[in-house]
Design a protein around this motif. Structure first.
Motif, PDB file in Angstrom:
ATOM      1  N   UNK A 152      -4.915  10.265   8.184  1.00 38.05           N
ATOM      2  CA  UNK A 152      -4.601  11.236   9.274  1.00 38.05           C
ATOM      3  C   UNK A 152      -4.040  10.802  10.556  1.00 38.05           C
ATOM      4  N   UNK A 153      -4.233   9.551  10.936  1.00 38.20           N
ATOM      5  CA  UNK A 153      -3.599   8.962  11.927  1.00 38.20           C
ATOM      6  C   UNK A 153      -2.230   8.234  12.038  1.00 38.20           C
ATOM      7  N   UNK A 154      -1.801   8.569  10.630  1.00 40.67           N
ATOM      8  CA  UNK A 154      -0.282   8.014  10.775  1.00 40.67           C
ATOM      9  C   UNK A 154       0.643   8.713  11.310  1.00 40.67           C
ATOM     10  N   UNK A 155       1.803   7.948  11.801  1.00 43.40           N
ATOM     11  CA  UNK A 155       2.742   8.505  12.652  1.00 43.40           C
ATOM     12  C   UNK A 155       4.191   8.680  11.767  1.00 43.40           C
ATOM     13  N   UNK A 156       4.167   9.983  11.282  1.00 47.53           N
ATOM     14  CA  UNK A 156       5.493  10.385  10.508  1.00 47.53           C
ATOM     15  C   UNK A 156       6.622  10.514  11.739  1.00 47.53           C
ATOM     16  N   UNK A 157       7.858  10.089  11.355  1.00 44.76           N
ATOM     17  CA  UNK A 157       8.669   9.670  12.717  1.00 44.76           C
ATOM     18  C   UNK A 157      10.207  10.147  12.146  1.00 44.76           C
ATOM     19  N   UNK A 158      10.635  11.254  12.813  1.00 44.00           N
ATOM     20  CA  UNK A 158      12.075  11.740  12.369  1.00 44.00           C
ATOM     21  C   UNK A 158      12.942  11.288  13.204  1.00 44.00           C
ATOM     22  N   UNK A 159      12.857  10.358  14.155  1.00 47.68           N
ATOM     23  CA  UNK A 159      13.837   9.884  15.436  1.00 47.68           C
ATOM     24  C   UNK A 159      15.070   9.352  14.646  1.00 47.68           C
TER      25      UNK A 159
ATOM     26  N   UNK B 234       1.006  -1.216  -0.107  1.00 45.81           N
ATOM     27  CA  UNK B 234       0.117   0.079   0.098  1.00 45.81           C
ATOM     28  C   UNK B 234       1.002   1.237  -0.123  1.00 45.81           C
ATOM     29  N   UNK B 235       0.400   2.451  -0.705  1.00 47.41           N
ATOM     30  CA  UNK B 235       1.190   3.518  -0.937  1.00 47.41           C
ATOM     31  C   UNK B 235       1.306   4.283   0.534  1.00 47.41           C
ATOM     32  N   UNK B 236       2.498   4.396   0.859  1.00 49.38           N
ATOM     33  CA  UNK B 236       2.802   5.442   1.923  1.00 49.38           C
ATOM     34  C   UNK B 236       3.975   6.444   1.524  1.00 49.38           C
ATOM     35  N   UNK B 237       4.397   6.341   0.468  1.00 50.66           N
ATOM     36  CA  UNK B 237       5.316   7.006  -0.347  1.00 50.66           C
ATOM     37  C   UNK B 237       5.066   8.601  -0.108  1.00 50.66           C
ATOM     38  N   UNK B 238       3.684   8.775  -0.556  1.00 46.99           N
ATOM     39  CA  UNK B 238       3.285   9.997  -0.752  1.00 46.99           C
ATOM     40  C   UNK B 238       3.567  10.879   0.742  1.00 46.99           C
ATOM     41  N   UNK B 239       3.133  10.288   1.564  1.00 49.72           N
ATOM     42  CA  UNK B 239       3.354  10.721   3.015  1.00 49.72           C
ATOM     43  C   UNK B 239       4.737  10.956   3.382  1.00 49.72           C
ATOM     44  N   UNK B 240       5.653  10.062   3.072  1.00 52.76           N
ATOM     45  CA  UNK B 240       6.864  10.054   3.156  1.00 52.76           C
ATOM     46  C   UNK B 240       7.865  11.269   2.237  1.00 52.76           C
ATOM     47  N   UNK B 241       7.354  11.194   1.109  1.00 47.43           N
ATOM     48  CA  UNK B 241       7.994  12.540   0.307  1.00 47.43           C
ATOM     49  C   UNK B 241       7.562  13.937   0.851  1.00 47.43           C
ATOM     50  N   UNK B 242       6.117  13.778   1.519  1.00 46.77           N
ATOM     51  CA  UNK B 242       5.677  15.114   1.989  1.00 46.77           C
ATOM     52  C   UNK B 242       6.543  15.524   3.312  1.00 46.77           C
ATOM     53  N   UNK B 243       6.859  14.606   3.923  1.00 46.70           N
ATOM     54  CA  UNK B 243       7.569  14.622   5.063  1.00 46.70           C
ATOM     55  C   UNK B 243       9.142  15.129   4.693  1.00 46.70           C
ATOM     56  N   UNK B 244       9.648  14.808   3.671  1.00 43.99           N
ATOM     57  CA  UNK B 244      11.139  14.902   3.342  1.00 43.99           C
ATOM     58  C   UNK B 244      11.041  16.429   3.224  1.00 43.99           C
TER      59      UNK B 244
ATOM     60  N   UNK C 214      15.899   8.638   5.714  1.00 41.76           N
ATOM     61  CA  UNK C 214      15.523   7.888   6.883  1.00 41.76           C
ATOM     62  C   UNK C 214      14.404   8.230   7.580  1.00 41.76           C
ATOM     63  N   UNK C 215      13.409   8.993   6.974  1.00 40.04           N
ATOM     64  CA  UNK C 215      11.994   9.196   7.765  1.00 40.04           C
ATOM     65  C   UNK C 215      11.237   8.002   7.492  1.00 40.04           C
ATOM     66  N   UNK C 216      10.313   7.850   8.502  1.00 42.74           N
ATOM     67  CA  UNK C 216       9.558   6.696   8.684  1.00 42.74           C
ATOM     68  C   UNK C 216       8.060   7.103   8.618  1.00 42.74           C
ATOM     69  N   UNK C 217       7.134   6.699   7.931  1.00 43.17           N
ATOM     70  CA  UNK C 217       5.657   6.866   8.136  1.00 43.17           C
ATOM     71  C   UNK C 217       5.133   5.464   8.667  1.00 43.17           C
ATOM     72  N   UNK C 218       4.883   5.426   9.681  1.00 44.15           N
ATOM     73  CA  UNK C 218       4.312   4.044  10.422  1.00 44.15           C
ATOM     74  C   UNK C 218       2.722   4.246  10.316  1.00 44.15           C
ATOM     75  N   UNK C 219       2.340   2.921  10.301  1.00 41.52           N
ATOM     76  CA  UNK C 219       0.767   2.726  10.401  1.00 41.52           C
ATOM     77  C   UNK C 219      -0.045   2.711   8.981  1.00 41.52           C
ATOM     78  N   UNK C 220      -0.963   3.749   9.348  1.00 35.90           N
ATOM     79  CA  UNK C 220      -2.132   3.806   8.214  1.00 35.90           C
ATOM     80  C   UNK C 220      -1.994   4.988   7.638  1.00 35.90           C
ATOM     81  N   UNK C 221      -2.186   4.871   6.189  1.00 34.35           N
ATOM     82  CA  UNK C 221      -2.177   5.692   5.193  1.00 34.35           C
ATOM     83  C   UNK C 221      -3.660   6.690   5.597  1.00 34.35           C
TER      84      UNK C 221
END
Ligand code: NAI
Length: 328
Positions: free
Chosen positions: A189-196, A154-164, A180-187
């Motif tokens: 509004x409850x996704x978890x974008x993670x910069x740790x 499933x596509x999480x890449x748009x969220x990932x690119x938005x984060x970059x 090495x950003x990570x978008x965890x969970x569901x595509x």
């Protein structure tokens, strides 16, 4: 010359389809040495529009485009498919409850999964873009018992690119400096974008950003709600950026992720990071050109785990709902 790769695109006459097909045909997805044959699947009412798009594809005279076929039947469209991009979906209509939405999409992604099971090539790779993408991917995968579930993503890449993009803008760097950003969970509004674990110019992102409150109060909600912000501004949902993300996802899957870098992929959980096995969730993932592999062993803070758990809770609810509807 190489045998063309069969790429099936559903929802081909839609707005993402229009932004996607020309880039696939130009070689942006599978590289400059791989000819492609496009197989477009649409509902009967949209076949004529798909034919118009196919005329324009001809008129581009793309050297890598071996041909375009148009179908209104899933079994025919997925026959021999190597790369399946499932974009067409049923949008949420006025007054539509979540259960109705899941049922309507089950009626699309169940039969499409069965058609992939029946006729796809042995190396088939599937990317689900149509929303709710993670759960639609789960439905398609469970209708394809002979295809390894790992092939359904499933596509999480748009969220990932938005984060970059947000991180580059905040820190005055280029997107290529952010890794090495990570978008965890569901595509959703409850996704978890993670910069740790992200780095910016080779340094730990949290250090470069130097503003933990910005991450929590601005970055995470901006990325998670970007889809709504685009609709608000453009009067239509993200299309070119979604198509671009689909290109990035498949390209990295087939050609491999850069050494030492991961991306975000909606893929079946092996139980890592507290995500129940079998859910299709956003994970940090790498590919060397074969299968996506979840990046293992990352430390996850209590705050991050709580964010992941909320998003995964939503995925679990969606899975329970489609199970109850008999769709998986
Ligand atoms: P659109 O409404 O412009 O196009 C959808 C197309 O799918 C239409 O041409 C429709 O006729 C077709 N379609 C419907 N049912 C079909 C079926 N059973 N078989 C084949 N085709 C079918 O929508 P748009 O903007 O292209 O978006 C498509 C999907 O992508 C939506 O579900 C949208 O929510 C989702 N999306 C997902 C994103 C992600 O990051 N995962 C980002 C942006 C959009």
């Amino acid at each position: 010359s190489t045998t063309p790769v069969n790429v099936t695109v559903t929802g081909a006459a839609g707005q993402i389809g229009y932004a996607l097909l020309f880039r696939i045909a130009s070689g942006a997805m599978l590289g400059p040495d791989t000819p492609v044959r496009l197989r477009l699947l649409e509902i009967p009412q949209a076949v004529k529009a798909a034919e118009g798009t196919a005329m324009e594809l001809d008129d581009c005279a793309f050297p890598l485009l071996d041909g375009v076929d148009i179908f209104d039947d899933a079994t025919a469209a997925f026959d021999g498919v190597n790369v399946a991009l499932l974009v067409g979906a049923r949008p949420r209509g006025p007054g539509m409850e979540r259960g109705d939405l899941l049922a309507a999409n089950g009626g699309i992604f169940g039969p499409q999964g069965a058609a992939i099971n029946a006729g796809a090539a042995d190396d088939v790779r599937v990317l689900v873009v149509g929303n709710p993408a993670n759960t639609n991917a789960l439905i398609a995968a469970s209708s394809a018992p002979d295809v390894p579930t790992e092939r359904f993503t499933a596509m999480m890449r748009l969220d990932h690119n938005r984060a970059l993009a947000q991180l580059a803008q905040k820190t005055g760097t280029g997107v290529a400096d952010v890794t090495n950003v990570t978008i965890w969970g569901n595509h959703s509004a409850k996704q978890y974008p993670d910069v740790a674990h992200a780095t910016i110019g080779g340094r730990p992102a949290p250090e470069v950003i130097g503003d933990d409150a910005w991450v929590t109060d601005t970055f995470i909600p901006t990325v998670a709600k970007r889809g709504a912000a685009i609709i608000d501004a453009r009067g239509a949902s993200s299309a070119a950026s979604a198509a671009n993300a689909a290109i990035d996802h498949v390209r990295d899957w087939v050609l491999g992720t850069p050494a030492g870098e991961w991306t975000s992929v909606g893929m079946v959980s092996d139980g890592s990071y507290g995500v129940p096995e079998g859910l299709i969730s956003g994970f940090p993932a790498v590919s060397t050109g074969g299968a996506w592999e979840i990046v293992q062993g990352l430390s996850v803070s209590e705050t991050a785990q709580a964010g992941i758990d909320v998003s995964v809770g939503e995925l679990t609810e969606e899975r329970d709902a489609v199970k109850e509807l008999g769709l998986i």
